[in-house]
Design an enzyme around this catalytic site. Structure first.
Site, PDB file in Angstrom:
ATOM      1  N   HIS A   1       0.848  -8.604  -7.198  1.00  0.00           N
ATOM      2  CA  HIS A   1      -0.552  -8.575  -6.760  1.00  0.00           C
ATOM      3  C   HIS A   1      -1.412  -8.632  -8.033  1.00  0.00           C
ATOM      4  O   HIS A   1      -0.989  -8.130  -9.082  1.00  0.00           O
ATOM      5  CB  HIS A   1      -0.775  -7.250  -6.015  1.00  0.00           C
ATOM      6  CG  HIS A   1      -2.099  -7.103  -5.349  1.00  0.00           C
ATOM      7  ND1 HIS A   1      -3.247  -6.820  -6.039  1.00  0.00           N
ATOM      8  CD2 HIS A   1      -2.458  -7.171  -4.048  1.00  0.00           C
ATOM      9  CE1 HIS A   1      -4.262  -6.720  -5.191  1.00  0.00           C
ATOM     10  NE2 HIS A   1      -3.814  -6.933  -3.971  1.00  0.00           N
ATOM     11  N   ASP A  19       5.039  -0.576  -8.471  1.00  0.00           N
ATOM     12  CA  ASP A  19       3.868  -0.653  -7.595  1.00  0.00           C
ATOM     13  C   ASP A  19       4.363  -0.445  -6.163  1.00  0.00           C
ATOM     14  O   ASP A  19       4.973  -1.332  -5.570  1.00  0.00           O
ATOM     15  CB  ASP A  19       3.197  -2.023  -7.770  1.00  0.00           C
ATOM     16  CG  ASP A  19       2.076  -2.270  -6.767  1.00  0.00           C
ATOM     17  OD1 ASP A  19       1.863  -1.414  -5.887  1.00  0.00           O
ATOM     18  OD2 ASP A  19       1.431  -3.326  -6.868  1.00  0.00           O
ATOM     19  N   GLN A  53       2.920  -1.322  -1.176  1.00  0.00           N
ATOM     20  CA  GLN A  53       3.408  -1.908   0.083  1.00  0.00           C
ATOM     21  C   GLN A  53       4.677  -1.235   0.586  1.00  0.00           C
ATOM     22  O   GLN A  53       5.233  -1.666   1.589  1.00  0.00           O
ATOM     23  CB  GLN A  53       3.665  -3.410  -0.094  1.00  0.00           C
ATOM     24  CG  GLN A  53       2.419  -4.231  -0.375  1.00  0.00           C
ATOM     25  CD  GLN A  53       1.435  -4.218   0.783  1.00  0.00           C
ATOM     26  OE1 GLN A  53       1.795  -3.946   1.931  1.00  0.00           O
ATOM     27  NE2 GLN A  53       0.176  -4.493   0.501  1.00  0.00           N
ATOM     28  N   LYS A  72      -3.174   2.489   2.697  1.00  0.00           N
ATOM     29  CA  LYS A  72      -2.142   1.623   3.274  1.00  0.00           C
ATOM     30  C   LYS A  72      -1.034   2.458   3.924  1.00  0.00           C
ATOM     31  O   LYS A  72      -0.027   1.927   4.360  1.00  0.00           O
ATOM     32  CB  LYS A  72      -1.551   0.723   2.187  1.00  0.00           C
ATOM     33  CG  LYS A  72      -2.546  -0.309   1.647  1.00  0.00           C
ATOM     34  CD  LYS A  72      -1.843  -1.265   0.705  1.00  0.00           C
ATOM     35  CE  LYS A  72      -2.778  -1.968  -0.245  1.00  0.00           C
ATOM     36  NZ  LYS A  72      -3.588  -3.013   0.361  1.00  0.00           N
ATOM     37  N   CYS A  77      -4.582 -12.018  -2.926  1.00  0.00           N
ATOM     38  CA  CYS A  77      -4.666 -11.492  -4.295  1.00  0.00           C
ATOM     39  C   CYS A  77      -3.367 -11.731  -5.054  1.00  0.00           C
ATOM     40  O   CYS A  77      -2.935 -10.887  -5.842  1.00  0.00           O
ATOM     41  CB  CYS A  77      -5.009  -9.999  -4.316  1.00  0.00           C
ATOM     42  SG  CYS A  77      -6.654  -9.670  -3.713  1.00  0.00           S
TER      43      CYS A  77
END
Lengths: 141, 410
Positions: free
Chosen positions: B127, B204, B207, B230, B368
């Site tokens: 991202h 990261d 997600q 999220k 993104c």
């Protein structure tokens, strides 16, 4: 026809559709008939920012009237551009600058008017008016 | 173990007021969960309760409300630590979200360790928020951003990754799950490979946290970052987990109240962990809401959520494949959360616009992750992303809506 008359014509065309499906089918058909921009103008200089799909817009000044051509890689966006071209192409810079775009709301495409909307209708109108402004300045000088 | 039963799913959906509304006269089918999930009532209630009865500034008041709110805020820190299996609460720093967590590390870790010519290793599926901070950090040090490329399925070439590690980047920063492709990276293996070269790793987790159990100690990652919104929590709050040994050495990145120990006009000593990284009044309501979101995930059973989502996703994926002209972007063996696709002869934004009119909320565009779009040579994709509350019936309506949109456009 004046801008006002063309807008009224479009509103009346859209008034026969009672559901969104027909409306969008019509928009898609209009997208296929957009006055195509000459390939040599499909450059970054003619790209309108603020659109998720790419939209190229070109303006030409003939006998104090502005004529627009455009293209996009998305067909619904092209349909919307075509509507705008029908309204503004062949009009004087003054008329374009003075015009409002209430017809968009009246034909039930209000959701496309939001400035954050990815199809960039607002940016297209802004760009067309910018062209009108430039030609008006040229005329006045 | 199976996904949710019909009654369990119904009960779960009833916790989300936003799901029970109509869009253009059609029931909302929300498939933009990778952008943000809807919020359960208990999260909304927690935030309301804070502003209604508990509002005050934390960590400094001697009065009752301040002490209560401070305790509640710090309880959430411990809850987050437990949720991701961190060794200590002090290793949990509250931020505004994943982006801020990454920027904090890029700034502070960068100051600690980066010298001229130093590089960072990322993958081709990051991202922008896990790309641009590193790209800029490298630029500022005349270093090179090393990129482990993707193959045609949207998986990282492990061989190339191994080779890039030999160039001794100062940090590896990789996503756990790609927001654009759904690829689940083999992060445990990738972390071990980096550590074998003495290179720390940032994961990261934006997600992944809402879809699977995270154990930062088992993974042995040096940093793990994610956002509250999220994972059914509020916007504006996120987490930076860092191993204590790094956080202790890293300099503060923002200065102000809260993060200081002693201040004179010309000298300041800084507070200890975790406060040295939390300058100013924090987003207390957001943190409390995040705590409620973790309660929701634990009550609902995260493992079951993951399984349920996998069933829906695979069902939708197989059905989508029967649409003529469809091209699924990203076909990794391990996938979670999202399906990205394009349809020959159509533009993603056209499909998204028509799906919207049918009550189906998806994301269109580059998500993104422009380099990913370039890699697959597409202007963007249509992305459907799933959450605990989505159903097989919704997957059916979604696929029918895509077919209908394609019929209109082609």
């Amino acid at each position: 026809m004046t801008i006002q008359e063309i807008q009224e014509q479009i509103v009346s065309e859209f008034s026969v559709f009672d559901d969104w499906l027909d409306k969008y089918n019509y928009l898609i058909e209009m997208g296929k008939e957009v006055p195509r921009i000459d390939e040599r103008f499909k450059t970054n200089n003619h790209l309108i920012s603020g659109c998720q799909s790419r939209v190229w817009l070109h303006a030409e000044n003939r006998e104090s009237k502005i004529y627009f051509t455009a293209d996009s890689d998305a067909v619904i966006t092209k349909g919307i551009v075509n509507l705008l071209i029908r309204v503004f192409s062949g009009q004087s810079p003054e008329a374009i600058l003075d015009a409002d775009t209430n017809f968009i709301e009246q034909i039930g495409l209000k959701e496309h008017l939001s400035p954050t909307r990815s199809n960039g209708l607002v940016s297209m109108v802004k760009q067309m008016k910018l062209y009108a402004q430039v030609y008006k300045l040229k005329q006045d000088n | 173990m199976n996904g949710f039963t019909a009654s369990e799913l119904n009960e779960l959906r009833n916790q989300f007021p936003a799901l029970h509304q109509s869009i253009y006269g059609k029931p909302l089918i929300y498939l933009d969960n990778a952008a943000t999930t809807q919020k359960p009532q208990l999260v909304i209630d927690r935030i309301t309760k804070y502003y209604t009865f508990e509002n005050c500034n934390i960590h400094r008041g001697v009065h009752y409300l301040s002490q209560e709110a401070t305790a509640a805020y710090e309880d959430v820190r411990a809850k987050v630590a437990g949720f991701i299996h961190a060794a200590k609460s002090e290793e949990v720093i509250f931020t505004r979200g994943t982006t801020e967590s990454i920027n904090l590390i890029a700034s502070s870790f960068g100051k600690l360790l980066f010298e001229t010519g130093d590089s960072v290793l990322i993958t081709g599926m990051e991202h922008h928020s896990n790309l641009v901070p590193w790209q800029q950090l490298c630029k500022n040090h005349n270093g090179e951003l090393l990129v482990a490329e993707l193959d045609e399925r949207g998986e990282v070439s492990m061989e190339q990754y191994g080779k890039l590690l030999e160039q001794k980047p100062k940090l590896v920063a990789i996503t756990h799950i790609s927001n654009a492709l759904g690829t689940v990276n083999p992060i445990k293996e990738m972390i071990a490979m980096a550590h074998a070269n003495d290179i720390p790793v940032l994961i990261d987790g934006a997600q992944s946290v809402a879809h699977m159990r995270i154990d930062v100690q088992e993974l042995d990652c040096d940093f793990f970052v994610f956002s509250g919104h999220k994972m059914y929590g509020p916007m504006g709050v996120g987490v930076l987990y860092g191993k204590q040994k790094w956080l202790e050495q890293m300099p503060p990145w923002q200065f102000g109240g809260e993060m200081v120990d002693q201040v004179s006009l010309h000298e300041t000593t800084f507070n200890q962990l975790p406060f040295k990284f939390e300058a100013g009044t924090p987003n207390v309501a957001g943190v409390l809401g995040l705590g409620a979101a973790i309660d929701f995930l634990q009550q609902t059973d995260l493992e079951k959520i993951g399984l349920h989502e996998m069933i829906i996703l695979n069902y939708a994926l197989e059905k989508l494949k029967s649409i003529p002209g469809i091209r699924i972007i990203g076909n990794a063996a391990e996938r979670a959360g999202v399906i990205s696709f394009v349809v020959e002869g159509t533009h993603p934004s056209d499909i998204g616009t028509l799906l919207d009119k049918m009550g189906v909320a998806v994301r269109t565009g580059h998500h993104c992750a422009q380099p990913v779009m370039t890699h697959f040579n597409v202007p963007g994709t249509v992305r459907a992303s799933f959450a605990a509350y989505n159903s097989l019936a919704e997957a059916d309506i979604f696929v029918e809506a895509v077919q209908k949109a394609v019929n209109m456009l082609c």
